[in-house]
Design a protein around this motif. Structure first.
Motif, PDB file in Angstrom:
ATOM      1  N   THR A   9       0.818  -1.213   0.000  1.00  0.00           N
ATOM      2  CA  THR A   9       0.000   0.000   0.000  1.00  0.00           C
ATOM      3  C   THR A   9       0.853   1.265   0.000  1.00  0.00           C
ATOM      4  OG1 THR A   9      -0.130  -0.037   2.421  1.00  0.00           O
ATOM      5  CG2 THR A   9      -1.907  -1.142   1.216  1.00  0.00           C
ATOM      6  N   ASP A  10       2.125   1.128  -0.293  1.00  0.00           N
ATOM      7  CA  ASP A  10       3.025   2.287  -0.214  1.00  0.00           C
ATOM      8  C   ASP A  10       2.639   3.395  -1.187  1.00  0.00           C
ATOM      9  OD1 ASP A  10       4.492   1.128   1.801  1.00  0.00           O
ATOM     10  OD2 ASP A  10       6.084   0.381   0.490  1.00  0.00           O
ATOM     11  N   GLY A  11       2.021   3.034  -2.300  1.00  0.00           N
ATOM     12  CA  GLY A  11       1.615   4.048  -3.271  1.00  0.00           C
ATOM     13  C   GLY A  11       0.464   4.904  -2.785  1.00  0.00           C
ATOM     14  N   ALA A  12      -0.378   4.328  -1.926  1.00  0.00           N
ATOM     15  CA  ALA A  12      -1.533   5.072  -1.419  1.00  0.00           C
ATOM     16  C   ALA A  12      -1.102   6.316  -0.661  1.00  0.00           C
ATOM     17  CB  ALA A  12      -2.378   4.168  -0.521  1.00  0.00           C
ATOM     18  N   ILE A  13       0.054   6.246  -0.006  1.00  0.00           N
ATOM     19  CA  ILE A  13       0.540   7.383   0.787  1.00  0.00           C
ATOM     20  C   ILE A  13       0.803   8.586  -0.106  1.00  0.00           C
ATOM     21  CG2 ILE A  13       2.369   8.165   2.360  1.00  0.00           C
ATOM     22  CD1 ILE A  13       2.744   5.216   3.163  1.00  0.00           C
ATOM     23  N   MET A  14       1.220   8.345  -1.336  1.00  0.00           N
ATOM     24  CA  MET A  14       1.471   9.454  -2.242  1.00  0.00           C
ATOM     25  C   MET A  14       0.181  10.192  -2.588  1.00  0.00           C
ATOM     26  SD  MET A  14       3.100   9.656  -6.028  1.00  0.00           S
ATOM     27  CE  MET A  14       1.423   9.694  -6.644  1.00  0.00           C
ATOM     28  N   PHE A  15      -0.870   9.433  -2.871  1.00  0.00           N
ATOM     29  CA  PHE A  15      -2.161  10.051  -3.177  1.00  0.00           C
ATOM     30  C   PHE A  15      -2.731  10.768  -1.951  1.00  0.00           C
ATOM     31  CE2 PHE A  15      -1.761   6.790  -6.451  1.00  0.00           C
ATOM     32  CZ  PHE A  15      -2.097   7.512  -7.592  1.00  0.00           C
ATOM     33  N   ASP A  16      -2.573  10.175  -0.777  1.00  0.00           N
ATOM     34  CA  ASP A  16      -3.038  10.822   0.453  1.00  0.00           C
ATOM     35  C   ASP A  16      -2.247  12.103   0.733  1.00  0.00           C
ATOM     36  OD1 ASP A  16      -4.840   8.766   0.764  1.00  0.00           O
ATOM     37  OD2 ASP A  16      -3.621   7.662   2.217  1.00  0.00           O
ATOM     38  N   SER A  17      -0.955  12.081   0.406  1.00  0.00           N
ATOM     39  CA  SER A  17      -0.134  13.280   0.563  1.00  0.00           C
ATOM     40  C   SER A  17      -0.678  14.422  -0.288  1.00  0.00           C
ATOM     41  CB  SER A  17       1.317  12.998   0.151  1.00  0.00           C
ATOM     42  OG  SER A  17       1.940  12.072   1.012  1.00  0.00           O
ATOM     43  N   LEU A  18      -1.036  14.098  -1.507  1.00  0.00           N
ATOM     44  CA  LEU A  18      -1.529  15.118  -2.418  1.00  0.00           C
ATOM     45  C   LEU A  18      -2.871  15.685  -1.965  1.00  0.00           C
ATOM     46  CD1 LEU A  18      -0.974  16.677  -4.955  1.00  0.00           C
ATOM     47  CD2 LEU A  18      -1.873  14.782  -6.291  1.00  0.00           C
ATOM     48  N   VAL A  19      -3.755  14.795  -1.488  1.00  0.00           N
ATOM     49  CA  VAL A  19      -5.035  15.256  -0.971  1.00  0.00           C
ATOM     50  C   VAL A  19      -4.826  16.212   0.200  1.00  0.00           C
ATOM     51  CG1 VAL A  19      -7.136  14.526   0.225  1.00  0.00           C
ATOM     52  CG2 VAL A  19      -6.339  13.260  -1.779  1.00  0.00           C
ATOM     53  N   GLN A  20      -3.911  15.863   1.104  1.00  0.00           N
ATOM     54  CA  GLN A  20      -3.648  16.740   2.251  1.00  0.00           C
ATOM     55  C   GLN A  20      -3.047  18.075   1.786  1.00  0.00           C
ATOM     56  OE1 GLN A  20      -0.460  16.528   5.705  1.00  0.00           O
ATOM     57  NE2 GLN A  20      -2.117  15.100   6.146  1.00  0.00           N
ATOM     58  N   SER A  21      -2.155  18.017   0.815  1.00  0.00           N
ATOM     59  CA  SER A  21      -1.544  19.248   0.309  1.00  0.00           C
ATOM     60  C   SER A  21      -2.599  20.174  -0.276  1.00  0.00           C
ATOM     61  CB  SER A  21      -0.500  18.910  -0.769  1.00  0.00           C
ATOM     62  OG  SER A  21       0.556  18.161  -0.237  1.00  0.00           O
ATOM     63  N   LEU A  22      -3.533  19.619  -1.009  1.00  0.00           N
ATOM     64  CA  LEU A  22      -4.590  20.438  -1.600  1.00  0.00           C
ATOM     65  C   LEU A  22      -5.513  21.001  -0.522  1.00  0.00           C
ATOM     66  CD1 LEU A  22      -5.290  18.306  -4.745  1.00  0.00           C
ATOM     67  CD2 LEU A  22      -4.841  20.747  -4.765  1.00  0.00           C
ATOM     68  N   SER A  23      -5.750  20.221   0.515  1.00  0.00           N
ATOM     69  CA  SER A  23      -6.601  20.699   1.615  1.00  0.00           C
ATOM     70  C   SER A  23      -5.943  21.873   2.329  1.00  0.00           C
ATOM     71  CB  SER A  23      -6.854  19.565   2.611  1.00  0.00           C
ATOM     72  OG  SER A  23      -7.542  18.506   2.011  1.00  0.00           O
ATOM     73  N   VAL A  24      -4.632  21.778   2.536  1.00  0.00           N
ATOM     74  CA  VAL A  24      -3.899  22.852   3.202  1.00  0.00           C
ATOM     75  C   VAL A  24      -3.892  24.123   2.349  1.00  0.00           C
ATOM     76  CG1 VAL A  24      -1.597  23.599   3.967  1.00  0.00           C
ATOM     77  CG2 VAL A  24      -2.444  21.306   4.551  1.00  0.00           C
ATOM     78  N   SER A  25      -3.643  23.958   1.051  1.00  0.00           N
ATOM     79  CA  SER A  25      -3.577  25.126   0.158  1.00  0.00           C
ATOM     80  C   SER A  25      -4.929  25.790  -0.004  1.00  0.00           C
ATOM     81  CB  SER A  25      -3.022  24.725  -1.207  1.00  0.00           C
ATOM     82  OG  SER A  25      -3.879  23.807  -1.856  1.00  0.00           O
ATOM     83  N   ALA A  26      -6.004  24.979   0.112  1.00  0.00           N
ATOM     84  CA  ALA A  26      -7.346  25.535  -0.007  1.00  0.00           C
ATOM     85  C   ALA A  26      -7.706  26.379   1.194  1.00  0.00           C
ATOM     86  CB  ALA A  26      -8.366  24.408  -0.167  1.00  0.00           C
TER      87      ALA A  26
END
Length: 226
Positions: free
Chosen positions: A209-226
């Motif tokens: 599941t190591d790839g899932a962390i990359m997608f979760d990272s991006l979701v969090q980054s977008l949430s922070v920038s929003a």
């Protein structure tokens, strides 16, 4: 978070991309056909998936890089939108000039398909913020033309500016890529191209599941920038 996946004739990872984005965001991404002249308004992330666009005719990504949707993709990048290009998607991003360098034939001249150890070289990017620096992760690879090449000046810039989020583990470079590069980002950090397939490492049944962390990272980054 609103996402989209571009679909080319010969794409074979577009459904994997769709599944990964739905898991990460809880919403279905828009599936954008390569002949479309636009990307849905308000899209935050566009994923350019792996596969063999146009059967790799001429060279990998060459024809796809001139598809009608590419102009819209460039405009998306110009306004600061996020783009993730995986495998053939990475090849397309270099063909369009959205990322520097080129992907050449594997040094072995063989297609490589296996689980691959990667090192998180830079955990301070929007795509890697939930990893730790120097984390070792396992992500599948499947490519024949993943040998990343750029001139020495460009390679120095990429390394010096933290634009190499992922490298192949020492001694395990599968394709001959310069400086063991597995992925690079754009100058603003919002475009990532990588040969390994994080969308194939999200549910555990694929081997991790190591790839899932990359997608979760991006979701969090977008949430922070929003």
């Amino acid at each position: 978070m609103k996402t989209a996946v571009i679909v080319f004739p010969g794409s074979n990872c577009d459904r994997d991309a769709q599944t990964a984005l739905h898991r990460a965001t809880g919403k279905e991404p828009s599936m954008v056909w390569h002949k479309d002249a636009s990307i849905p308004e308000g899209t935050d992330l566009v994923m350019v998936p792996g596969g063999f666009s146009y059967g790799d005719h001429l060279r990998c990504g060459a024809i796809a890089g001139n598809s009608p949707v590419i102009e819209a993709l460039k405009k998306h990048a110009d306004r600061g939108g996020y783009i993730l290009g995986v495998c053939n998607g990475f090849q397309i991003l270099t063909e369009t000039g959205l990322l520097p360098g080129a992907l050449m034939r594997n040094a072995s001249l063989h297609f490589v398909c296996r689980q691959q150890r990667l090192i998180v070289e830079n955990a301070n990017t929007d795509f890697t913020r939930l990893y730790r620096s120097q984390d070792e992760i396992m992500v599948p690879i499947a490519h024949h033309d993943g040998n990343y090449f750029a001139d020495e000046k460009t390679l120095d810039i990429l390394e010096g500016n933290g634009r190499i989020p992922f490298k192949y583990a020492a001694g395990e470079n599968p394709n001959g890529s310069a400086r063991d590069i597995a992925g690079i980002t754009s100058k603003n950090g919002r475009v990532l191209g990588m040969m390994p397939h994080p969308e194939r490492a999200i549910g555990g049944h694929e081997g991790g599941t190591d790839g899932a962390i990359m997608f979760d990272s991006l979701v969090q980054s977008l949430s922070v920038s929003a």
